[in-house]
Design a protein around this motif. Structure first.
Motif, mmCIF file in Angstrom:
data_model
loop_
_atom_site.group_PDB
_atom_site.id
_atom_site.type_symbol
_atom_site.label_atom_id
_atom_site.label_comp_id
_atom_site.label_asym_id
_atom_site.label_seq_id
_atom_site.Cartn_x
_atom_site.Cartn_y
_atom_site.Cartn_z
ATOM 1 N N SER A 208 0.822 -1.214 0.000
ATOM 2 C CA SER A 208 0.000 0.000 0.000
ATOM 3 C C SER A 208 0.855 1.262 0.000
ATOM 4 O O SER A 208 0.421 2.312 -0.485
ATOM 5 C CB SER A 208 -0.918 0.004 1.224
ATOM 6 O OG SER A 208 -0.194 0.231 2.419
ATOM 7 N N PRO A 447 -8.535 1.567 2.396
ATOM 8 C CA PRO A 447 -7.686 2.335 1.481
ATOM 9 C C PRO A 447 -8.072 3.805 1.359
ATOM 10 O O PRO A 447 -7.188 4.674 1.289
ATOM 11 C CB PRO A 447 -7.856 1.602 0.144
ATOM 12 C CG PRO A 447 -8.282 0.228 0.522
ATOM 13 C CD PRO A 447 -9.111 0.377 1.748
ATOM 14 N N SER A 448 -9.360 4.115 1.335
ATOM 15 C CA SER A 448 -9.758 5.508 1.154
ATOM 16 C C SER A 448 -9.354 6.357 2.351
ATOM 17 O O SER A 448 -8.898 7.498 2.205
ATOM 18 C CB SER A 448 -11.267 5.592 0.929
ATOM 19 O OG SER A 448 -11.966 4.999 2.015
ATOM 20 N N VAL A 449 -9.518 5.806 3.559
ATOM 21 C CA VAL A 449 -9.119 6.542 4.762
ATOM 22 C C VAL A 449 -7.600 6.569 4.879
ATOM 23 O O VAL A 449 -7.007 7.586 5.266
ATOM 24 C CB VAL A 449 -9.748 5.913 6.013
ATOM 25 C CG1 VAL A 449 -9.382 6.713 7.263
ATOM 26 C CG2 VAL A 449 -11.260 5.817 5.870
ATOM 27 N N GLY A 451 -5.532 6.715 2.548
ATOM 28 C CA GLY A 451 -5.006 7.694 1.608
ATOM 29 C C GLY A 451 -4.812 9.063 2.240
ATOM 30 O O GLY A 451 -3.860 9.789 1.919
#
Length: 778
Positions: A208, A447-449, A451
């Protein structure tokens, strides 16, 4: 401290028996593994030491020792245990070598215990040999592709036991019996159980982060996952080393303190019993150590936190130096190979040094630079706290740098002069990056958080790298320093013993005078070698590779940079602080491997190479192309490019730059030919064109191989001295007897760096003046 009041001198540190036992055990284990005597002799010596220790408990001995019997017992017990542990380690290495030498490598399992690193010969990492389900010992594992941490493989391969020489001794000191070269992997199995879960989480976090995408992400991967491959590939490791802040990335006590603080805050709302809360914090920090690959420095820090927590729960106050010494001693006796790992040694030295001398260092800093009067008043409390934090960071850095200097200078041949400033400036940024990085790792499943957290990491990481590069770009941010490890450690021990025995009260005037004297001596030394270096051509002993130093007064240029980082030690022992340029003859690793290291310690910002050749440029350096006929000036020396005559790509020996050297100051002269790895056909072409004739000095081509020079060309050159650069015991047979015979038949005195060390050729009134690092020269 009130305004105008001098700081109070701290109490003299109590150096417990555990500390002295640790020093004795480390010295014993390292000496035993270096010398590799018969394990039976070590066991006999261990038994004798333990018997002497037992005698110390007898009443006559206790009366004779007058209160020192406890210390004597601790020292003799540590000595006996260290000798026994060393004997066991050497015997284990012998068994592993015998197993792998007598059976196919495919009969054993190999379990990776650390991340593999990429080098010129492929990937290399530490592995454990598993025989019949039991851990037999450690080896190096090399392969064409990386094997993930914790993975167990079976492979078809070749085993090479440790050979005589520096590399073999280093491997033995780290508890490794030799090297397994994996030719074909037959099977692989990832780690199982809790460790497997933690390592799979690590892989997910690394994926990630996308560490190759930017410097900030590479730094983040090194900081929270201890994965430094991307940092190395992007040249960040060299920048951190030159600023003396590599320890910020290495997982150790600072990381665990922050992890524990964040976890403690998360657990603060839960009503847990102290023992349960402590157990959970230790479990979480232990999982983080496993997550990072369990480096020795992190294991040491976690074990210390375990000792501290147990002491707290027992209602006893832990003595930090005793705790650190006992933990380090236990690690050394349980696994003697850890004493050969630099991370362990640096970690132990830093912690013990800070425990013993941290308070005195802060006393010295506060005496020399007391806080401004304005900060002592109530309205400036926040500034006062910031000043205190900077003061503490500076003090701890000075102690850490002092106690680790022998190890750092002996291993890397360099010393950072901006380290104190760099640590003060970068420590807050690094703490912020670590906290944000841990948050990003915890959010890997979202993943969105994640980021958002990674975006914040990018901002902080970019700011940190910008500050780091600015510090690295300062003049003399890092200097080359050569030191013998044993002699330097003895000198440091004597100096620290004198300090603890004396424990003087300091005054600002006296401290300022002392600092001024040291600075004046250092400045005089620097000016002597930076501005008044002798006119000479020095073929440096860098092993199996080339590095030729040309100096005259304030001018200095390096022709090739040798393999690896050996050039930094060579530059250090010749007092080179600055290079105007580095000339790369061609792109083979034994000529370019030390390019980044040489630039880091000398500030070289110009790299010269032949037309069409594109060498790897150190950070901040620019490329200057040399064409046939171009002349490079180094003080009163001239280096004329006589080969090749057109564009090349630098991948072949025949593409090597050949440089005709000349010097004439009216009273002294010198002529020579520097050949790189050019062989006899290329040199013959130069002579046929009439660009070079009779010379005083020849740097023999291609390390003195059988095809270095034709006998007739050796007679045409008629060099008074011919020098080949080759490594002792190299597998290529360099220098070849045919080459030596041809040159000596032409009247040349032949020298090789493998025998003579650095060879210095100076201009003279009646021919060249030659001196050698080892021996008296011709």
């Amino acid at each position: 401290m009130s305004e105008g009041t001098p700081p109070e001198r701290p109490e003299r540190p109590l150096l417990p028996a555990a500390f002295w036992a640790l020093l004795l055990a480390l010295g014993c284990v390292r000496a035993s593994l270096a010398l590799a005597p018969d394990p039976r002799a070590l066991l006999g010596a261990a038994l004798a030491a333990l018997l002497l220790g037992a005698l110390c408990c007898a009443p006559p001995a206790r009366r004779l020792l007058r209160g020192s019997s406890g210390l004597a017992l601790a020292l003799l017990a540590a000595l006996g245990c260290a000798l026994a542990a060393s004997a066991g380690e050497l015997a284990r290495q012998g068994r592993v070598a015998a197993l792998l030498g007598s059976s196919p490598v495919s009969a054993f399992e190999l379990r990776l215990e650390g991340d593999m690193s990429e080098g010129p010969q492929g990937w290399r990492g530490r592995a454990r040999v598993v025989s019949a389900g039991r851990d037999a010992g450690g080896v190096w594992l090399t392969a064409d592709a990386p094997v993930p941490l914790g993975t167990t493989i079976r492979c078809v391969g070749r085993f090479s036991p440790n050979e005589e020489g520096e590399w073999g001794a280093s491997s033995r000191a780290q508890g490794l019996s030799g090297t397994v070269r994996a030719v074909r992997v037959l099977s692989r199995e990832p780690a199982g159980g809790v460790r497997g879960v933690v390592l799979r989480l690590r892989e997910a976090v690394l994926e990630s982060l996308d560490a190759e995408s930017s410097d900030a992400r590479a730094l983040l991967a090194g900081t929270i996952c201890a994965s430094t491959q991307a940092m190395s590939r992007r040249g960040l490791s060299d920048v951190f080393a030159s600023c003396g802040v590599s320890h910020l990335v290495a997982v150790s006590g600072g990381h665990l303190v922050l992890v524990s603080a964040l976890a403690g805050r998360a657990l603060s709302r839960a009503r847990l019993r102290p023992a349960l809360r402590s157990a959970l914090l230790l479990a979480l920090t232990g999982a983080f150590v496993v997550f990072c690959g369990a480096p020795a420095s992190a294991v040491r820090a976690w074990a210390m936190s375990l000792v501290a927590e147990l002491s707290r729960l027992a209602g006893r106050r832990a003595h930090p130096l005793s705790s650190a010494s006992l933990v380090a001693l236990g690690m050394a006796l349980a696994d003697p190979g850890v004493t050969g790992q630099l991370g362990y040694l640096l970690s132990v030295a830093c912690v013990c040094g800070i425990c013993a001398l941290g308070a005195y260092a802060r006393y010295a800093v506060r005496t020399l630079a007391p806080p401004p009067a304005a900060l002592l008043r109530p309205p400036a409390r926040r500034l006062a706290r910031a000043w205190d934090a900077a003061e503490e960071a500076l003090s701890l850095t000075l102690v850490s740098q002092a106690v680790t200097a022998p190890l750092v200078c002996a291993t890397f041949s360099q010393l950072s002069l901006v380290a104190p400033l760099a640590n003060v400036v970068l420590a807050p940024l690094f703490s912020a990056l670590l906290a944000l990085g841990l948050a990003a790792a915890a959010l890997v499943a979202l993943p969105s958080v994640q980021g958002v957290a990674l975006a914040a990491c990018d901002v902080v990481g970019s700011a940190l790298m910008a500050a780091l590069r600015s510090l690295a770009a300062l003049p003399l941010s890092c200097v080359a320093v050569s030191a013998d490890e044993t002699a330097a450690l003895v000198a440091l021990a004597l100096a620290l013993a004198a300090l603890v025995a004396w424990w003087p009260r300091l005054t600002r005037r006296g401290l300022s005078a002392g600092v001024g004297v040291v600075a004046a001596v250092a400045l005089a030394w620097y000016v002597r070698w930076r501005l008044f270096a002798p006119a000479c051509v020095r073929v440096l002993d860098v092993g199996q590779g080339d590095a030729i130093l040309v100096t005259d007064g304030a001018s200095a240029t390096l022709v090739d940079a040798g393999p690896g980082d050996a050039v930094t030690e060579a530059l250090a022992r010749n007092n080179v602080f600055h290079l105007d340029a580095v000339i790369v003859t061609h792109l083979h690793d034994d000529h370019t491997g030390g390019l980044a290291a040489a630039a880091a310690v000398t500030g070289a910002r110009v790299v010269m190479a032949g037309e069409g050749v594109e060498p790897p440029l150190p950070e901040g350096a620019r490329l200057k192309t040399l064409r046939h006929g171009d002349v490079v000036r180094v003080g009163r020396f001239s280096l004329a490019c006589v080969s090749p005559t057109g564009p090349v790509d630098g991948t072949e020996n025949a593409h090597s730059l050949e440089l005709a050297l000349s010097f004439d100051d009216g009273s002294r002269t010198l002529t020579g030919l520097l050949t790189g790895d050019a062989e006899r056909d290329e040199t013959a072409a130069v002579l046929a064109r009439g660009e070079v004739g009779d010379v005083d000095f020849l740097k023999v081509g291609h390390h003195g191989s059988a095809v270095s020079v034709y006998p007739e060309d050796a007679r045409t050159l008629a060099a008074e001295v011919a020098v080949a650069s080759a490594g002792e015991g190299n597998p290529y047979g360099h220098p070849d007897p045919a080459c030596v015979e041809a040159l000596e038949a032409a009247g040349s005195v032949f020298l090789c760096t493998s025998d003579a060390g650095d060879v210095c050729v100076e201009p003279g009134g009646r021919g060249p003046v030659v001196s050698c690092q080892r021996g008296d020269g011709p």
